[in-house]
Design an enzyme around this catalytic site. Structure first.
Site, PDB file in Angstrom:
ATOM      1  N   TYR A   1       8.948  -7.849 -22.507  1.00 53.11           N
ATOM      2  CA  TYR A   1      10.259  -8.115 -21.899  1.00 53.11           C
ATOM      3  C   TYR A   1      10.924  -6.775 -21.633  1.00 53.11           C
ATOM      4  CZ  TYR A   1      14.891  -9.940 -20.953  1.00 53.11           C
ATOM      5  OH  TYR A   1      16.091 -10.242 -20.342  1.00 53.11           O
TER       6      TYR A   1
ATOM      7  N   ASP B   1       9.744   1.947 -23.045  1.00 54.53           N
ATOM      8  CA  ASP B   1      10.979   1.176 -23.019  1.00 54.53           C
ATOM      9  C   ASP B   1      11.499   1.160 -24.460  1.00 54.53           C
ATOM     10  OD1 ASP B   1      12.928  -0.746 -23.180  1.00 54.53           O
ATOM     11  OD2 ASP B   1      11.829  -2.290 -22.080  1.00 54.53           O
TER      12      ASP B   1
ATOM     13  N   LYS C   1      21.093  -0.705 -25.429  1.00 53.56           N
ATOM     14  CA  LYS C   1      21.603  -1.309 -26.665  1.00 53.56           C
ATOM     15  C   LYS C   1      22.408  -0.331 -27.535  1.00 53.56           C
ATOM     16  CE  LYS C   1      18.193  -5.062 -26.686  1.00 53.56           C
ATOM     17  NZ  LYS C   1      18.804  -6.322 -26.359  1.00 53.56           N
TER      18      LYS C   1
HETATM   19  C1  LIG Z   1      12.716  -3.993 -24.692  1.00 51.87           C
HETATM   20  C2  LIG Z   1      13.834  -4.380 -23.779  1.00 51.87           C
HETATM   21  N1  LIG Z   1      13.952  -3.758 -22.606  1.00 51.87           N
HETATM   22  C3  LIG Z   1      14.953  -4.039 -21.753  1.00 51.87           C
HETATM   23  C4  LIG Z   1      15.886  -4.998 -22.059  1.00 51.87           C
HETATM   24  C5  LIG Z   1      16.983  -5.322 -21.090  1.00 51.87           C
HETATM   25  O1  LIG Z   1      18.196  -4.846 -21.527  1.00 51.87           O
HETATM   26  P1  LIG Z   1      19.557  -5.481 -20.969  1.00 51.87           P
HETATM   27  O2  LIG Z   1      19.645  -6.871 -21.526  1.00 51.87           O
HETATM   28  O3  LIG Z   1      20.622  -4.554 -21.455  1.00 51.87           O
HETATM   29  O4  LIG Z   1      19.451  -5.486 -19.480  1.00 51.87           O
HETATM   30  C6  LIG Z   1      15.807  -5.673 -23.275  1.00 51.87           C
HETATM   31  C7  LIG Z   1      16.801  -6.690 -23.646  1.00 51.87           C
HETATM   32  O5  LIG Z   1      16.768  -7.307 -24.669  1.00 51.87           O
HETATM   33  C8  LIG Z   1      14.742  -5.369 -24.161  1.00 51.87           C
HETATM   34  O6  LIG Z   1      14.591  -6.004 -25.331  1.00 51.87           O
END
Ligand SMILES: Cc1ncc(COP(=O)(O)O)c(C=O)c1O
Length: 425
Positions: free
Chosen positions: A154, A242, A270
């Site tokens: 994700y 990521d 986050k």
């Molecule tokens: C690993 C990872 N990357 C990207 C995102 C996307 O972040 P956002 O919800 O701030 O767009 C998330 C969201 O939970 C995530 O867990």
């Protein structure tokens, strides 16, 4: 007596909606799709009203120990005094400028000081944007289109970020164009053979590998990330970590520090914004400079921009949060609480003879119910247990993970473990 409501038309002849058709005490599902703000709803009755430290309260006065932490940003807990002070002070000076401001510059310097690949930074507002921008930079840098992602990953809500979610060729949900699927290559995390095969088949057209170094709470096998980095280097493919979840959480230097592997680009989100919208993509200077507006007339220029990117409210909240995380003993404490929670949850699963495992490291714990011991019932069991935990005052999203903050106590962890046991029982 029947009340006659006068018919009111606007200047285009459209009949106006009666006032207060949706009063302030509307049920969430009347005006919010699915009664939620996200794709991962929680079985809560009504709205959360306030939070303090490790607790939140709903509008009916129910109190919860919060292991959701706003889906991860609030590693210091709710309404941390230093974050609140920093934000209050900045608010009176202005909340957004679009132009460069000192707090954002300071935060960028803080990120660039982290040992690892980050030499330059560009801010955005969400993790989704950070991974989107990182992939675009990699494509611009390599002149290639294909991106390798991992099944079940994700990376946010943009099209590519949803690929591989439910299997090797599928996106999560509809609306993702076929062309995006064609440019995605899906391998399996911790299965280096599938990655090597993908490099043999597509190596010279792979712009990037986009990976969560701790993939959905699963730690990498010791050789996995180093080999991934090696494959990327030999094929001229950009390795993107990521770190939206892992950044400043597994260690101050995130997964780069914790697993000792250096990618080419890193995405933060986050924790970075201390509970306010902020994310960043950072990395090697030669890749990042493609987003330099001085290049905007060159064919190599890569567009990376956003209205509120690097706004000073989020930046001061981020700086205040990072300052707390740099105090001695912080990561020992976070890891200790995480170990206590994981051990407790695993013990309860054994005691109640429920198949599955508890995964994660650092201040992260995720429960995986196995499908083999109770065939086909894992999702149902998870839903039932989640409902029961919330009923017992433990706010968590079992579909994702338990997030632990610095202000959680051992007693709260033990309470959550007992509630989990009772929910299983
Ligand atoms: C690993 C990872 N990357 C990207 C995102 C996307 O972040 P956002 O919800 O701030 O767009 C998330 C969201 O939970 C995530 O867990």
């Amino acid at each position: 007596m029947i009340e006659v409501v006068p018919r009111v038309e606007d200047r285009h002849g459209r009949v106006a909606k009666p006032t207060a058709a949706h009063p302030p005490d509307s049920r969430p599902d009347e005006v919010l799709v699915g009664g939620t703000n996200s794709a991962f709803p929680l079985p809560l009755e009504g709205c959360i009203e306030r939070g303090a430290g490790s607790r939140v309260w709903d509008e009916h006065g129910h109190e919860y120990i919060d292991f959701l932490l706003a889906s991860g940003p609030l590693i210091l807990g709710h309404a941390h005094a230093r974050v609140c002070d920093a934000v209050a002070q900045q608010l009176s000076k202005g909340s957004a400028f679009h132009a460069v401001n000192r707090p954002a510059l300071e935060l960028a310097a803080r990120i660039a000081d982290i040992p690892g690949c980050v030499e330059m930074v560009r801010f955005a507002s969400t993790g989704t944007e950070a991974t989107l921008h990182a992939v675009r930079l990699a494509r611009g840098y390599t002149g290639r289109d294909k991106v390798l992602v991992f099944a079940g990953s994700y990376h946010g809500s943009h099209d590519l970020a949803l690929i591989g979610h439910r299997g090797p060729t599928m996106a999560r949900g509809g609306g993702v164009p076929r062309g995006v699927l064609e440019d995605a290559v899906v391998a399996r995390f911790n299965d280096i053979g599938t990655v090597e095969d993908a490099f043999v088949a597509h190596g010279d057209s792979l712009a990037a590998v986009l990976v969560e170094p701790q993939h959905r709470s699963v730690d990498p096998l010791p050789a996995f990330l180093p080999r991934l980095a090696q494959l990327c280097r030999s094929a001229g493919t950009v390795l993107i970590f990521d770190e939206v979840v892992t950044g400043f959480r597994l260690a101050f230097g995130g997964a780069q520090e914790y697993y000792g592997v250096e990618p080419d680009l890193v995405c933060y989100g986050k924790i970075l914004g201390g509970g306010f919208p902020l994310s960043a993509v950072g990395g090697r200077r030669d890749i990042m400079t493609l987003a330099d507006p001085a290049l905007s007339s060159s064919p190599n220029f890569v567009h990376v921009s956003g209205t509120l990117s690097g706004n000073p409210i989020s930046a001061v909240a981020g700086l205040a949060t990072l300052a707390e995380l740099e105090r001695p003993g912080v990561y020992e404490r976070l890891h200790g609480l995480g170990e206590r929670l994981r051990a407790g949850l695993a013990r309860e699963m054994r005691v109640h003879d429920v198949g599955g495992s508890v995964i994660g490291s650092g201040p992260i714990a995720a429960v995986k119910f196995s499908e083999t011991r109770r065939p086909g019932c894992d999702a149902l069991l998870r839903e039932t247990v989640n409902r029961e935990l919330i009923h017992r005052g433990v706010l968590v999203q079992l579909q994702t993970k338990f997030y632990i903050s610095l202000v959680h106590t051992e007693r709260e962890i033990d309470y959550a473990v007992d509630a989990f046991g009772a929910a299983l029982g």
